[in-house]
Design a protein around this motif. Structure first.
Motif, PDB file in Angstrom:
ATOM      1  N   MET A   1     -35.554  16.634  33.757  1.00  0.00           N
ATOM      2  CA  MET A   1     -34.247  16.704  34.395  1.00  0.00           C
ATOM      3  C   MET A   1     -34.339  17.316  35.782  1.00  0.00           C
ATOM      4  O   MET A   1     -33.749  16.826  36.733  1.00  0.00           O
ATOM      5  CB  MET A   1     -33.302  17.543  33.534  1.00  0.00           C
ATOM      6  CG  MET A   1     -32.872  16.867  32.255  1.00  0.00           C
ATOM      7  SD  MET A   1     -31.896  15.396  32.584  1.00  0.00           S
ATOM      8  CE  MET A   1     -30.557  16.117  33.510  1.00  0.00           C
ATOM      9  N   LEU A   2     -35.106  18.383  35.898  1.00  0.00           N
ATOM     10  CA  LEU A   2     -35.238  19.033  37.205  1.00  0.00           C
ATOM     11  C   LEU A   2     -35.867  18.101  38.224  1.00  0.00           C
ATOM     12  O   LEU A   2     -35.533  18.143  39.403  1.00  0.00           O
ATOM     13  CB  LEU A   2     -36.084  20.308  37.072  1.00  0.00           C
ATOM     14  CG  LEU A   2     -35.359  21.531  36.538  1.00  0.00           C
ATOM     15  CD1 LEU A   2     -36.314  22.717  36.447  1.00  0.00           C
ATOM     16  CD2 LEU A   2     -34.186  21.894  37.424  1.00  0.00           C
ATOM     17  N   ALA A   3     -36.775  17.270  37.771  1.00  0.00           N
ATOM     18  CA  ALA A   3     -37.422  16.335  38.702  1.00  0.00           C
ATOM     19  C   ALA A   3     -36.450  15.271  39.197  1.00  0.00           C
ATOM     20  O   ALA A   3     -36.669  14.663  40.239  1.00  0.00           O
ATOM     21  CB  ALA A   3     -38.619  15.672  38.014  1.00  0.00           C
ATOM     22  N   ALA A   4     -35.347  15.060  38.459  1.00  0.00           N
ATOM     23  CA  ALA A   4     -34.401  14.004  38.819  1.00  0.00           C
ATOM     24  C   ALA A   4     -33.281  14.482  39.724  1.00  0.00           C
ATOM     25  O   ALA A   4     -32.606  13.661  40.344  1.00  0.00           O
ATOM     26  CB  ALA A   4     -33.800  13.392  37.551  1.00  0.00           C
ATOM     27  N   VAL A   5     -33.061  15.790  39.813  1.00  0.00           N
ATOM     28  CA  VAL A   5     -31.908  16.273  40.556  1.00  0.00           C
ATOM     29  C   VAL A   5     -32.185  16.314  42.054  1.00  0.00           C
ATOM     30  O   VAL A   5     -33.337  16.323  42.494  1.00  0.00           O
ATOM     31  CB  VAL A   5     -31.486  17.683  40.081  1.00  0.00           C
ATOM     32  CG1 VAL A   5     -31.034  17.644  38.638  1.00  0.00           C
ATOM     33  CG2 VAL A   5     -32.599  18.686  40.281  1.00  0.00           C
ATOM     34  N   GLU A   6     -31.106  16.339  42.816  1.00  0.00           N
ATOM     35  CA  GLU A   6     -31.170  16.524  44.276  1.00  0.00           C
ATOM     36  C   GLU A   6     -31.070  18.023  44.539  1.00  0.00           C
ATOM     37  O   GLU A   6     -30.022  18.628  44.299  1.00  0.00           O
ATOM     38  CB  GLU A   6     -30.012  15.791  44.947  1.00  0.00           C
ATOM     39  CG  GLU A   6     -30.029  15.815  46.457  1.00  0.00           C
ATOM     40  CD  GLU A   6     -30.982  14.788  47.040  1.00  0.00           C
ATOM     41  OE1 GLU A   6     -31.342  14.960  48.221  1.00  0.00           O
ATOM     42  OE2 GLU A   6     -31.354  13.836  46.332  1.00  0.00           O
ATOM     43  N   PRO A   7     -32.139  18.678  44.997  1.00  0.00           N
ATOM     44  CA  PRO A   7     -32.094  20.139  45.143  1.00  0.00           C
ATOM     45  C   PRO A   7     -31.179  20.588  46.276  1.00  0.00           C
ATOM     46  O   PRO A   7     -31.143  19.980  47.333  1.00  0.00           O
ATOM     47  CB  PRO A   7     -33.556  20.510  45.437  1.00  0.00           C
ATOM     48  CG  PRO A   7     -34.158  19.277  46.022  1.00  0.00           C
ATOM     49  CD  PRO A   7     -33.445  18.118  45.371  1.00  0.00           C
ATOM     50  N   ASP A   8     -30.414  21.647  46.026  1.00  0.00           N
ATOM     51  CA  ASP A   8     -29.585  22.248  47.052  1.00  0.00           C
ATOM     52  C   ASP A   8     -29.368  23.713  46.698  1.00  0.00           C
ATOM     53  O   ASP A   8     -29.849  24.202  45.675  1.00  0.00           O
ATOM     54  CB  ASP A   8     -28.260  21.497  47.220  1.00  0.00           C
ATOM     55  CG  ASP A   8     -27.331  21.672  46.019  1.00  0.00           C
ATOM     56  OD1 ASP A   8     -27.822  21.983  44.928  1.00  0.00           O
ATOM     57  OD2 ASP A   8     -26.115  21.495  46.177  1.00  0.00           O
TER      58      ASP A   8
END
Length: 392
Positions: free
Chosen positions: A107-114
């Motif tokens: 899941m973390l690999a799929a998110v757009e980090p901000d």
């Protein structure tokens, strides 16, 4: 029906959601897929998200399935710009309670980090399984690196110039004269008939240019509402610590106080050492900062807090007054983030303003200008203060 009218109805249909009957405009292809992604987030109540499809209506919600959420994250990244994606991710976390899914590396690999995602991860850090910690650290690192690229050069430039100006002397030795600035400062004394300028005022530099000239203490509230400010403070703390003419200290607090100065070389380490949430004791934090001041006239204390004090209010105000009376430059920031007007304690903000220390929200882009003003001992630019009183 004209093309303009069709486009207007299409946009209203996407805005309003629901079935096509309301506007008479049916969505197809990419528009229908985009509408489905929006419906999954905004058309179902939080307690309905695990039960998509009720009473024959088209289902909405992300359900409890990590693969389903991962697909949704991929969809919204293909349909919307990154700024919209970040907003939708934050809404999904707050509306649908998806924090637990962030504990999975996929899941973390799929998110757009901000910045908001970093705040959520930091609040979950004690729950992160071993398999997810490195992924979480990488996500935080991407956001920190992006902030450093955006802010570091501007900060060093603004503060370096302010330090140079504050270090100038007007009775320099001959070898310390800055001839370029001296000539510009005396142009009114130009004698054209002699082809020269009479240098009535000499401008030079202090002898020890590379010595530490200013002490900076960042005192940062790490209560849950200050997550974005904590992230930006860690980045700025690392940037300031990299400047040899500043001696920078970073202190974070809730009801306890933690000095993270030794970790300032790595803002990621700083962030993972914070503990978002809990109460607030500003008085205790300022007491610690006050104990570390050895050169009041050369010290800048920056309190970053929404001012909801859980400690002793009157003692907090007395400490601020004592620091200012000793010559400390005291700056109170209600937030250090790109968000809108923050929630804060108006009574405490007014009390600080009465002491000559107005409290105001500050964007990361404006922070270098605030620090430059503090270094040069001049008022904060009026446009940076949002109705919180006069300059300090």
């Amino acid at each position: 029906m004209t093309t303009t009218t069709d486009e207007r109805l299409r946009r209203w249909r996407l805005v309003l959601g629901g079935e096509a009957d309301g506007t008479g405009c049916a969505l197809r292809g990419r528009d229908a897929a985009m509408d489905g992604a929006l419906a999954a987030l905004y058309r179902a109540a939080p307690d309905e998200t695990a039960r998509p499809g009720r009473g024959g209506r088209r289902g909405a919600g992300l359900g409890g399935s990590a693969p389903q959420v991962a697909r949704w994250l991929g969809d919204i990244r293909s349909y919307f710009p990154s700024t919209v994606v970040q907003l939708m991710q934050q809404d999904a976390i707050t509306r649908l309670g998806l924090e637990r899914l962030l504990l999975e590396p996929e899941m973390l690999a799929a998110v757009e980090p901000d910045v908001h995602l970093v705040g959520t991860l930091l609040s979950l850090k004690h729950a992160l399984p071993e398999t997810t910690r490195e992924t979480a650290r990488a996500v935080v690192g991407r956001v920190v690196a992006d902030l450093e690229r955006r802010l570091a050069d501007r900060t060093r430039s603004a503060l370096g110039g302010a330090l140079d100006r504050s270090a100038r002397v007007h009775r320099p030795r001959h070898r310390d004269i800055d001839w370029d600035r001296t000539i510009r400062a005396n142009l009114k004394n130009h004698l054209p008939e002699h082809g020269t300028v009479v240098p009535e005022r000499l401008v030079g530099h202090a002898r020890a240019r590379r010595a530490v000239r200013k002490d900076v203490i960042l005192c940062v509230d790490q209560s849950g509402s200050m997550a974005a400010s904590v992230v930006h403070s860690a980045v700025f703390g690392a940037v300031l610590a990299s400047m040899r003419t500043l001696d920078t200290r970073l202190v974070v607090f809730d009801t306890s106080v933690v000095d993270l100065t030794e970790q300032l070389t790595d803002p990621i380490d700083v962030l993972f050492a914070t503990q978002l949430g809990g109460g607030t004791d500003i008085n205790r934090a300022l007491a610690y900062c006050q104990s570390k001041i050895t050169r009041p006239a050369e010290t800048i204390v920056v309190l970053i807090s929404d001012l909801y004090e859980g400690g002793v209010r009157d003692e907090m105000l007395r400490r601020v007054a004592a620091m200012k009376a000793a010559g400390v430059r005291f700056v109170a920031l209600l937030a250090l983030s790109d968000e809108g007007a923050p929630s804060y304690d108006h009574a405490h903000a007014a009390a600080l303003a009465a002491l000559g220390a107005p409290a105001f929200a500050c964007t990361p882009d404006a922070f270098p200008d605030v620090m430059a003003a503090a270094i040069e001992k001049r008022p904060i630019p009026r446009h940076l203060i949002e109705g919180a009183g006069q300059g300090f």
